[in-house]
Structures are given as structure tokens and as C-alpha cells.
Design an enzyme around this catalytic site. Structure first.
Site, short mmCIF file in Angstrom:
data_model
loop_
_atom_site.label_atom_id
_atom_site.label_comp_id
_atom_site.label_asym_id
_atom_site.label_seq_id
_atom_site.Cartn_x
_atom_site.Cartn_y
_atom_site.Cartn_z
CG HIS A 14 5.85 3.32 9.86
ND1 HIS A 14 6.20 2.37 10.79
CD2 HIS A 14 5.04 2.70 8.96
CE1 HIS A 14 5.62 1.21 10.47
NE2 HIS A 14 4.92 1.39 9.37
N GLY A 39 0.83 -1.20 0.00
CA GLY A 39 0.00 0.00 0.00
C GLY A 39 0.86 1.24 0.00
CD GLU A 93 4.87 -2.07 9.34
OE1 GLU A 93 3.82 -1.39 9.39
OE2 GLU A 93 5.82 -1.76 8.59
CD GLU A 147 3.16 3.90 5.13
OE1 GLU A 147 4.31 3.72 5.58
OE2 GLU A 147 2.37 2.96 4.98
CG MET A 187 8.69 2.05 2.01
SD MET A 187 8.73 0.77 3.29
CE MET A 187 10.09 1.35 4.31
#
Length: 915
Positions: free
Chosen positions: A328, A288, A347, A325, A290
């Protein structure tokens, strides 16, 4: 000074022994700074590179071992740093391709305590897959094919773009330079500092030096993208990059990204450390999105939104993906797991933070309504014997890729949600902030997180907290049933180890005897050997919650033993455990416990929340799977759904009932199959008839509309089919210019695709630029035709990647497999093209797992099982051992057993309860 001869051939001295024999690199040479120059040629589809890696040597060694994959090295040297008396001599290069390693060997040892620079020149082909430094293409509206190059490194593909120490714990700084043609644009993690004209046809872009980070987060793109930008409240420049013709679809993502980055900076109390954050939509993209630091990449459908044409579900997905994202940038980038065994620290957190952030930034999306779904999805694979603990040892690249699954993502996020509910939001947040601050620019293990969450006393919060002499925080709560939470210290590690170090989840059995509620926990396992002797070891610390007919105040109780008893203040008519399904466990009610709840749903279902209703629907069917209840009991519960209107229980009802119907469809059990289909349609008929064919309503109403109309049209519910046919013919007559309501499109396309002309018309629109945001919906409809030649063509085209992009192939083959006319075709196609699929999507990837389970999970006969086993056991060992294959086999075995056991009973029940 310069020392060490350049070695020309990449295999020079191939006879010599490779100096290292493990998958993991040695720790005694550590990279500090990479100086990378990359020059891609988008015509020949090759690139050249030079990397200088400054390294520190911790103990004397003659060998420096690092990673490289499919690189042609043309020169390698080791240079001693300033003031370093020990020079390297006669440097030779050795390769170990199976482990994707190369070694620089010096005749004299390198000295401990000194720094060196490794200098390597190399060339390579742009990758033809979706990882490494790879080629992507798109067509302009005029039909011209354009080429770009982009990277995707996680988990182990940075080594395909430059030689590096490709493990997450080797954090270093990166200074990147990219050479490109003047008409192209280069992007990387950091902002551009300057551009130098090397020749009239060549520009060299210099990017700023990065912060200390892992190799898998490095990124660069060379393309002709356009962008739009905004500055956040905290002063970070956010830009969205897309192919030129789609830049008008970037506004929604830009606004969402600004809001979300601001939210995270405030929530974590840690500023985002880079000056910019780019979000780029890549035309060819496997997953999906990164989280590359400062340059996050997305598949187009996860970033681009057209307010006129996109559906509500697409808005939800885009918002969640950006939230994921950007989370992250802290969880994963700033603080990174030590090794891939703890991938869930990245994750599970990013998945969980989607819920927390979007809840605040986009309350109208009501994300909390969909959180449950992911816990049910995780439980489905976690109940299988082939599941694995959240934190589990992995070594080689295929095993590492397999970690990117429902257990790391969905289960990870569900146990964090449970922990937050248990600790309270404030305590949880203070613990996270402490963890991120303490380990910034470092690597962590599971226990580092638990330590940070254990010794916390938030200064804010409604409950009084006091720091005990032993440094633990205790909460003073009055309610009697909380005794278990207050007497002892909260040992977060002991509790969470039970959720992360053992696979599966608990089943809690509740028996009410007057005021006494007896509890018992066991490992929930479906499948044949569900009573294996090792079971005794499984015990969880379960933060139980419950409400009763007498009290809607949530009561809490931490269960740490195999059995326990709660004493209620008075007798009650019913009790419901796991309030709103915040806990990752399922509940069985003994004696007449279920009858009381079924009765409650029948008489007044809104007394409990829609999430509670959805969890009862889910749990009762899971209990049937392990023979705790009869299928009739589960079907009795579903009768109440005629009056249900909320999205979660409705979708959950469909998720339980439709697969049963699909299993029958696979076996051609015509009469019962038809009766079951009629029963399901009839349950939802009133709600389907009430749906407006428009885009009105809240996001969840719109998503419910999309699901219901799709369901009704696929099951050929006549009023729906008639309406869809009418819309389709008007749309076709207008040559696709008529605007269809976004949330009813799928239903209209599905019905239209049933005729040959309609199918061809849809395919022509699929290729037309003005339908770019509808591609997934059209593909879905195309895969539902009964024409086998068309289905075969779809799969072949998907793999070829011209008209249908290869990135969409996994979705296509699974849709074909769900189609009664296509399931044989899909299985044959998978077998005949296995090698090609592995080449494109990588062994161990979630794409391959999705294909394997998606193509086979509706099989329920012994011949089908034998075929699946035979094919997969014929593959070479690495493929045959994939976890997804074990999951597929277990699922088919489970289906066989299920059909054998319950088919007759369903048949009888349906005859009794036919409307």
C-alpha cells in the site's frame, strides 16, 4: 493580517442556511498544508487540538466547507495569506451533523487565485470505538491497566480527530505536533525533528513535514511502547513498536518488513519516499492492519510471533499482512484512488501483491498454494444477486465502509492475477511501474490503470514483441489456438471493463465433439431468479487456458463472444480448462466430460496439479448449486480423496462437504447427518492417522496438520480425541508449563474445553500473559463447549471488552453460532445488542457484515428465514439496507432450496457408498 472574529459556540448562527447541500465537498477550496497540534489527556480521555489549514481558493466564495465529526469547536478564523488584498470578515461557523460537515462563513467573499489559512481550535473525547483518535488499553504482567491513544482514519474518520477535507483526492502536506507527558512516546507518519519542554510535566514533539498525501493516511500514537529497529538495504529505518512486555515477539516481523520493503523498492523501481517505516502493534484494533504512510498499524496477532509458541498459519498470516500494508505504501499511498468507488485499486492490488512479494521473499511459505482459496471465497458472495461490480458508486460513510469487502479485496486480487497470467509477468510489471511513476502523489480512476497496461512493450521477456504502427503491442506466438490473441490488438480496457464494471463471473460450458471443442459463456448465478431477462447483456472477455490428455503445455484462447469453437490437433481423452484456476470463472463439461475427469482423478490424480484438483472439487459443487449436475456426481468425485495428500484439495473438499453436514446438524437430521460425518471422517481417516503430533514439516504440511487434527477432534474421531485428551491432562497437570506442539494446540484445547474443569482452566490461561499468542486458539476452543451458560458468558464478556477484548467479539459470536449448542444464543444475542454493535463496529463495516453472515449462514428452514427477515426489516432504514443483510437472506433462501432438492439424494448416495 489577522481577520475574522473567533466564534465561541459550535452552533452559532444555527438558524442560518448551511451553504452546501451535497455529501461530496465543493472543489473550489483546496487544502495545501495542514499544521496540526494535538494534545491528548490519557487520564480524562479527552484531547484538544488546533489546526491551521493553508488553502487555495479557485473561485470567489463566502463559504469554506470541510468535515468535522463529534468535535467541539472553540474558535474559528480565516486569515488572508501574505499579499492577499481580500480579507475575510466576521467569520461564523455552521454545522451540518448528518453530513459530518462544518462551514466557515465570511461576510465578504474570499478572492479567487489567493491563499488563506483556516485556523480552528477544538476539543473532543477520545473515541470509544476503533476509529478516529481512540483509546486502547492493555494489562501489564502485574495486572496494571495502562492506557494509550491511537488513530484509525480510513475511510472517513480523520474528521473525528481534526477538521479536514476528508476525501482521498484532497491531498496535502501535514506538519504535526503532539503534546504528551514526559514518560510517554509519540509517533506519527514522519520522524521526530525535535522535542520542546513546555512544562515539567509536558513535552511537545515536532514531526517532520509529510509528503503530499490523503487525510485517511494520517496517523499518530501516544503510548509507552518499546521498539526494535533495522536499516534496509535501501537505507530506510524500520522499527516495530509493541507494548513493552511483547517486544521480544517483534523479531520475525522486523526481518520480514526489511525484506519486503526492499523487494517493493526493487520491483516498482520507485524508492520508498519517507526516511522511516514503523509497524505498531495496537492492543485494540478492529481490522487486521492499516497502511498509514510511514506508521502502519496492526492488531497484535497480525504482527507478533513467538518462534516457540506460534503456529505455521500465524507465520503465514503475519507475513501476508505486512506484505499487504507495505504494498500500500505505493498502491494507495503514493497513487490513490480518486474516490472510494475504485477502492479496489488500493485493496485488490495490495492483496495481489502479497502473493507476488512473499513468493520471492519467503518462498518456503508457498503462498501460491493458498491464492485459490480467496478466489473461491470471492465467488461465493459474487454469485449472489446482492453482489456489486468491483467498481461501484458510493456516497455516504456506511456505503463507503461496505466497499471493504470480498469483492474489492479478493475478487480484485483474482482478476489482477488473471490479467498478469494473460499479459505475462514482464508486460504486467512494466505496466504497473509506468502507472505508479505517472500518477505518483496523484489520484486515479479505473481507466488510468488500463491505459498504463495497454501500450507496453517490455524490452525483456521470452516472447518477441513488436510495437505496431498504432502503438499497440502484439505478441507473436506460434500455436494455432492463440490466433485470437494475436490477430487483434490487446485492448486491456475493453477486456477488464467486463470484469470490473459488471458483477458476478462467467460459467463456461465445454462440449467436446471429436476434435472440436464448443464453448459457451453465461453469467453464473445461484438463487431463485437465476433466469432474469436482463441476462443477455452479460458478456466477458475470458482469457481461457487449457491442457489435455495429450498436451500439458498450457494453451491460451481469448473468448470474447457468447459461443466459440476451438479445434484441437487430435482427439483427446480429457480436457481441463482454467489451468491452476488462474482465471476468475468456473467450467462445466457437458456429456461425459465430467465422468472422464472423475475417472482421471480416480486412476491417477497427480497427472494434474493440486490446484487443478482443488478447482475441480470447487467447480463441481458450484454446478450442483445451479442444477447443472446432480449431487451424486459431485459426491462421486470426492471418492478419490481417500488418496489425496495435498493441502489445497483437502481443504477444498472439507470446505464443500462440512457445510452440507452443518446444514443437516442445524435441522437435527440425526441419521443422515451421522452418516455424512462418518463419510467425511472416513475420507480423510488415513491421512489423519498419519499425522505426527509435532511441529515438523513444511509450512503447508504443518497447516494441513492443524486443519486435519482440528477437524478430527471437533468431529469426535476417537483416536484423535484420545490423544488430545492425554496431551491436555498432562498440560493441565503441569499448570500449563508443558510445551505443546504449536500446530496441535488447537485440537488439544478443543478437546480439553469439553469438560467444565478443562474449560475453566483454559479461561484462566487465556488471561495469562504467557499465552498471549494462543488467545485466538483458546477462544476457539472455549466457544465449542456444549454448556449454554458458558457460551452466553463468552459473548457478553466479548462485548464488554474486559477479559476478552471487544476486537475479538466478531470472531467469538460467529464461533458460538457455528456450535450446535450455540446458534440460537448467537442469534438472540445479535438481536438484543444490535445498537451496541453498530456503535462499536460502525454501520457498514466488514466486522458487522462478518457477524451478520456468520451468525445466519447455516440456517436452512423457512421459520429461520422469516425470523431473520422480520428482525432486519424492523431496523431503521440505514441498517435494513445493508448489503450483508441481503447476502444473509439470499444465502438462507439458497440453503432452503438446496436442502429441499438434495437431501434425499445424499441420503441414498450415502447408503450406497457406506464403507
Amino acid at each position: 493580517g489577522v481577520s475574522g472574529s473567533s466564534s465561541r459556540s459550535p452552533t452559532s448562527g444555527g438558524s442560518a442556511q448551511f451553504p452546501w447541500d451535497k455529501v461530496r465537498l465543493p472543489r473550489h477550496v483546496v487544502p495545501l498544508h495542514y499544521h496540526l497540534l494535538i494534545h491528548p489527556n490519557l487520564t480524562t480521555l479527552t484531547f484538544t487540538g488546533t489546526v491551521d489549514i493553508d488553502v487555495a481558493v479557485a473561485q470567489p466564495t463566502k463559504a469554506v466547507v470541510l468535515h468535522g465529526k463529534r468535535l467541539r469547536v472553540t474558535g474559528a478564523a480565516i486569515e488572508a495569506g501574505a499579499g492577499n488584498p481580500c480579507a475575510a470578515r466576521d467569520v461564523r461557523l455552521l454545522w451540518h451533523p448528518p453530513r459530518e460537515q462544518l462551514a466557515l462563513l465570511s461576510a465578504e467573499p474570499l478572492c479567487a487565485g489567493h491563499n488563506y489559512t483556516l485556523r480552528i481550535q477544538y476539543s473532543a473525547n477520545l473515541s470509544d470505538s476503533f476509529h478516529g483518535f481512540y483509546k486502547s488499553t492493555y494489562r501489564t504482567q502485574e495486572g496494571e491497566l495502562r492506557v494509550l491513544a491511537s488513530t484509525h482514519f480510513e475511510p472517513t474518520s480523520a474528521r473525528m480527530a481534526f477538521p479536514c477535507f476528508d476525501e482521498p483526492a484532497f491531498k496535502a502536506r501535514f506538519s504535526i505536533k503532539i503534546r504528551r507527558e514526559p514518560n510517554h512516546l509519540a509517533l506519527s507518519n514522519m520522524p521526530l525533528v525535535k522535542s520542546v519542554n513546555i512544562a515539567s510535566w509536558l513535552v511537545e514533539d515536532h514531526f517532520d513535514t509529510s509528503v503530499k498525501m490523503s487525510t485517511y493516511l494520517v496517523a499518530f500514537i501516544v503510548s509507552d511502547f518499546k521498539s526494535i529497529s533495522k536499516i534496509t538495504n535501501h537505507g530506510v529505518k524500520i522499527s516495530i513498536y509493541t507494548v513493552p512486555e511483547k517486544i521480544n515477539q517483534a523479531h520475525y516481523a522486523l526481518d520480514a518488513a526489511v525484506k519486503l520493503l526492499d523487494f517493493y523498492e526493487d520491483y516498482f523501481s520507485i524508492p520508498y519516499p519517507l526516511p522511516k517505516q514503523d509497524l505498531a502493534a495496537i492492543p485494540d484494533f478492529q481490522s487486521g492492519a492499516m497502511e498509514n504512510w510511514g506508521l502502519t498499524t496492526y492488531r497484535e496477532s497480525a504482527l507478533l510471533y513467538d518462534p516457540e509458541k506460534s503456529s505455521a498459519s500465524s507465520r503465514l498470516w503475519i507475513t501476508m499482512t505486512i506484505a499487504h500494508e507495505l504494498a500500500h505504501q505505493w498502491f494507495g499511498n503514493l497513487v490513490t484512488m480518486e474516490w472510494w468507488n475504485d477502492l479496489w485499486l488500493n485493496e485488490g492490488f495490495a492483496k495481489f501483491m502479497e502473493l507476488l512479494s512473499v513468493n520471492v521473499t519467503h518462498p518456503e511459505l508457498r503462498v501460491e498454494d493458498y491464492f485459490l482459496r480467496r478466489c473461491f471465497d470471492a465467488m461465493e458472495v459474487d454469485a449472489l444477486n446482492s453482489s456489486h461490480p468491483v467498481s461501484t458508486p458510493v456516497e455516504d460513510p456506511a456505503q463507503i465502509l461496505e466497499m471493504f469487502d470480498e469483492v474489492s479485496y479478493e475478487k480484485g486480487s483474482c482478476i489482477l492475477n488473471m490479467l498478469r497470467d494473460f499479459l505475462t509477468a514482464d508486460v504486467f510489471k512494466s505496466g504497473l511501474v509506468q502507472y505508479l511513476q505517472k500518477y505518483s502523489y496523484q489520484n486515479t480512476k479505473n481507466e488510468d490503470l488500463w491505459d498504463s497496461l495497454t501500450n507496453i512493450c517490455p524490452t525483456v521477456g521470452t516472447e518477441k514483441s513488436e510495437l505496431q504502427g498504432d502503438g499497440f503491442c502484439r505478441r507473436n506466438q506460434q500455436s494455432s489456438s492463440n490466433a485470437h490473441w494475436t490477430k487483434e490488438t490487446l485492448d486491456v480496457k475493453a477486456m477488464m471493463d467486463t470484469w470490473t464494471l459488471q458483477k458476478g463471473f462467467p460459467l463456461v460450458t465445454v462440449t467436446v465433439r471429436g476434435k472440436n471443442v464448443h464453448l459457451q459463456q453465461e453469467h453464473y448465478k445461484k438463487g431463485v431468479d437465476s433466469l432474469s431477462p436482463t441476462e443477455n447483456g452479460y458478456l466477458w472477455h475470458i482469457p481461457l487456458t487449457y491442457i489435455t490428455s495429450k498436451s500439458h503445455t498450457v494453451q491460451r484462447f481469448l473468448m470474447r463472444t457468447k459461443t466459440d469453437v476451438i479445434i484441437l490437433p487430435e482427439e483427446v481423452e480429457w480436457v481441463k480448462f482454467n489451468v491452476d484456476m488462474n482465471g476468475y470463472y468456473i467450467v462445466h463439461y457437458e456429456d461425459d466430460g465430467w465422468d472422464r475427469l472423475i475417472n482421471l482423478l480416480r486412476e491417477n490424480h497427480t497427472v494434474i496439479s493440486s490446484n487443478d484438483r482443488a478447482s475441480l472439487i470447487n467447480n463441481i459443487f458450484q454446478l450442483v448449486r445451479i442444477k447443472k449436475l446432480s449431487i451424486s456426481k459431485a459426491f462421486d468425485l470426492t471418492l478419490y480423496m481417500k488418496r489425496e495428500t495435498q493441502i489445497m484439495p483437502i481443504l477444498q473438499g472439507m470446505n464443500e462437504l462440512v457445510p452440507i453436514y452443518k446444514l443437516m446438524e442445524r435441522r437435527d437430521m440425526d441419521d443422515t447427518e451421522k452418516q455424512l460425518k462418518d463419510y467425511i471422517v472416513n475420507l480423510f481417516k488415513d491421512l489423519i492417522d498419519k499425522q505426527l503430533w509435532s511441529d515438523e514439516g513444511s509450512v503447508s504440511e504443518r497447516m494441513l496438520r492443524q486443519s486435519l487434527l482440528m477437524f478430527a477432534c471437533v468431529r469426535r474421531y476417537q483416536p484423535c480425541v484420545d490423544k488430545a485428551e492425554e496431551y491436555f491432562s498432562k498440560w493441565q497437570k503441569s499448570n500449563g508449563t508443558l510445551r505443546l506442539p504449536a500446530d496441535v494446540k488447537t485440537a488439544v484445547y478443543i478437546v480439553g474445553a469439553q469438560t467444565s474443569e478443562g474449560w475453566d482452566f483454559l479461561l484462566s490461561k487465556y488471561q495469562h500473559h504467557s499465552f498471549s499468542v494462543d488467545k485466538d486458539k483458546i477462544a476457539s476452543a472455549l466457544s465449542l463447549t456444549r454448556n449454554k451458560d458458558k457460551l452466553q458468558w463468552l459473548m457478553e464478556e466479548g462485548l464488554r471488552g474486559d477479559i476478552i477484548k471487544t476486537q475479538d467479539f466478531p470472531y467469538i459470536i460467529v464461533s458460538v453460532a457455528r456450535n450446535p449448542s450455540g446458534y440460537h444464543l448467537a442469534w438472540t444475542f445479535l438481536r438484543e445488542n444490535w445498537e451496541k454493535l453498530i456503535e462499536k463496529f460502525e454501520l457498514g463495516s466488514s466486522s458487522i457484515a462478518g457477524i451478520v453472515t456468520g451468525v445466519t449462514n447455516q440456517y436452512s428452514t423457512r421459520p429461520q428465514l422469516a425470523q431473520v427477515k422480520e428482525f432486519f426489516s424492523s431496523l431503521e432504514e440505514k441498517s435494513a439496507q445493508l448489503r450483508c443483510i441481503q447476502q444473509a437472506i439470499e444465502t438462507i433462501e439458497d440453503n432452503i432450496e438446496w436442502m429441499d432438492r438434495y437431501f434425499e439424494e445424499i441420503k441414498t448416495w450415502l447408503q450406497k457408498n457406506q464403507p
